[in-house]
Design an enzyme around this catalytic site. Structure first.
Site, short mmCIF file in Angstrom:
data_model
loop_
_atom_site.label_atom_id
_atom_site.label_comp_id
_atom_site.label_asym_id
_atom_site.label_seq_id
_atom_site.Cartn_x
_atom_site.Cartn_y
_atom_site.Cartn_z
N LYS A 155 0.77 -1.37 0.10
CA LYS A 155 0.04 0.13 0.01
C LYS A 155 1.03 1.21 0.04
CE LYS A 155 -0.35 -0.15 4.88
NZ LYS A 155 -1.29 -0.94 6.10
N TYR A 171 17.03 29.47 10.23
CA TYR A 171 15.90 30.30 10.65
C TYR A 171 15.78 30.27 12.02
CZ TYR A 171 13.99 30.63 5.85
OH TYR A 171 13.74 31.07 4.54
C1 LIG Z 1 -0.62 -1.71 6.69
C2 LIG Z 1 -0.81 -3.37 7.03
C3 LIG Z 1 -0.29 -4.36 7.41
C4 LIG Z 1 1.57 -4.24 7.24
O1 LIG Z 1 1.79 -3.69 8.61
P1 LIG Z 1 3.33 -3.49 8.88
O2 LIG Z 1 3.48 -2.88 10.22
O3 LIG Z 1 3.67 -2.62 8.04
O4 LIG Z 1 3.87 -4.66 8.76
C5 LIG Z 1 -0.79 -5.58 7.83
N1 LIG Z 1 -2.14 -5.69 7.68
C6 LIG Z 1 -3.00 -4.63 7.67
C7 LIG Z 1 -4.41 -4.72 7.64
C8 LIG Z 1 -2.35 -3.39 7.21
O5 LIG Z 1 -3.38 -2.28 6.93
#
Ligand SMILES: *Cc1c(COP(=O)(O)O)cnc(C)c1O
Length: 364
Positions: free
Chosen positions: A35, A256
């Site tokens: 994702k 800054y």
């Molecule tokens: C993003 C996600 C994962 C992966 O999690 P990590 O902590 O990056 O390993 C697994 N299951 C779901 C439902 C997620 O949304």
């Protein structure tokens, strides 16, 4: 010459991390979670190195389409399921598996016109309180789904809220088992933290694991164990160069707000990297950084296009020299993204995902 900042995605590190997770997964199959544009690494690029996974999990039908266009014929899972009725048509066309986490998604399935039933993952809310059916409602949701001609196999899943630390996964594991043990189907529970911290527990790894962050070489429980402990390699390096060097006298300030004031004469490097590149603006003086592979620290406030670094430990460094903001230097020294994130009060996930569009990316 373009501005010298660039990100490098390390194909070999992605393959190594997948192999490392494969080793921790026992007989479970692996959903590589890609994702958010593969956590900022680029979906197509990550896909090339992660084809050894058993399936890819993501959020967006368009991303799923991209993987089909790249030639992936194996399983694809939509982790938030469908958002509207017509998404189901694309699921049918692209042969996607999808998560069902609320009644409205079952309603949509019941209205879906298809000859080919779909694979779904029914999600239980076992304590995270984000997505999923309440434990008491789980069985009736399963029964309703199971009666639909639109539905093929039903797999079961949940997601842990405390996999990276205390109190751990035990309470949620129990809730999940208690309300699903008499249902058939494959199970999926573990993200990276649960997988690495509880391997080789069959109860946690089950039939499918869902690692994301560990694939990209960041520790899922940084602060307890670092990436080296888990034998993970950074898959992303953010590198730039010095574009100016300043000599400060004691009492001079940098940047800054004059947030850093020199207490002695010192040389300061100015790096072509700022928050508009995705570097965290909240990173305070002292955030680690590599100059020519030598570990030093940032000084003063991060601005939009630049930040400043202490050259006291790298007296030879000058304009054009390499700066590694995270990942590995060209010479191989590693600065873990988790250390930079911790200094800035965030996590490696956020830094990877926030890599700005203006930063050119290459693979090696
Ligand atoms: C993003 C996600 C994962 C992966 O999690 P990590 O902590 O990056 O390993 C697994 N299951 C779901 C439902 C997620 O949304």
């Amino acid at each position: 010459m373009p501005r010298p900042i660039h990100a490098v995605i390390h194909a070999q590190a992605l393959r190594h991390n997948l192999a490392r997770l494969r080793q921790a997964s026992g007989d479970a199959r692996i959903w590589a979670v890609v994702k958010a544009n593969a956590y900022g690494h680029g979906l197509a690029r990550a896909y090339e190195s992660l084809r050894g996974a058993d399936g890819f999990a993501l959020l967006d039908v368009n991303e799923a389409q991209t993987l089909r266009d790249l030639g992936w014929r194996g399983p694809l899972l939509l982790l938030e399921g469908v958002f509207e009725q017509r998404d189901l048509e694309r699921c049918s066309r692209l042969d996607l598996w999808h998560v069902v986490h609320h009644e409205g998604q079952i309603d949509m399935l019941s209205r879906h016109k298809t000859q080919v039933p779909q694979r779904v993952f029914l999600k239980m809310n076992s304590g995270m309180n984000r997505l999923g059916f309440a434990p008491q409602a789980f069985k009736s949701a399963w029964t309703r789904l199971n009666a639909l001609p639109q539905v093929d196999e039903i797999s079961l899943m949940t997601h842990f809220a405390h996999a990276d630390g205390e109190p751990g996964v035990t309470a949620q594991l129990e809730v999940f088992a208690q309300h699903s043990s008499d249902l058939p189907g494959e199970r999926s529970l573990a993200n990276s933290a649960a997988l690495l911290r509880h391997s080789p527990s069959d109860a946690v790894t089950a039939d499918w694991v869902r690692p994301g962050i560990a694939l990209y070489g960041s520790s899922p429980d940084h602060g307890v164990h670092d990436a080296a402990h888990w034998q993970l390699q950074p898959a992303m390096s953010l590198r730039s160069r010095l574009i100016a060097v300043q000599s400060l006298a004691a009492g001079d300030s940098v940047g800054y707000g004059g947030a850093f004031v020199a207490d002695r004469d010192m040389r300061v490097g100015v790096v072509a990297c700022g928050y508009a590149d995705g570097y965290p603006r909240h990173a305070p003086t002292g955030t680690p950084v590599l100059v020519n592979g030598v570990r030093t620290r940032t000084l003063g406030r991060v601005s939009m296009d630049m930040l400043c670094v202490d050259l006291s430990r790298v007296p030879q460094a000058g304009i054009g020299d390499e700066v590694t903001l995270w990942g590995s230097a060209a010479s191989g020294q590693v600065l873990c993204i988790d250390e930079v994130a911790a200094a800035a009060g965030t996590v490696g996930y956020e830094l990877m995902c926030a890599l700005a569009h203006r930063v050119p990316v290459s693979s090696e």
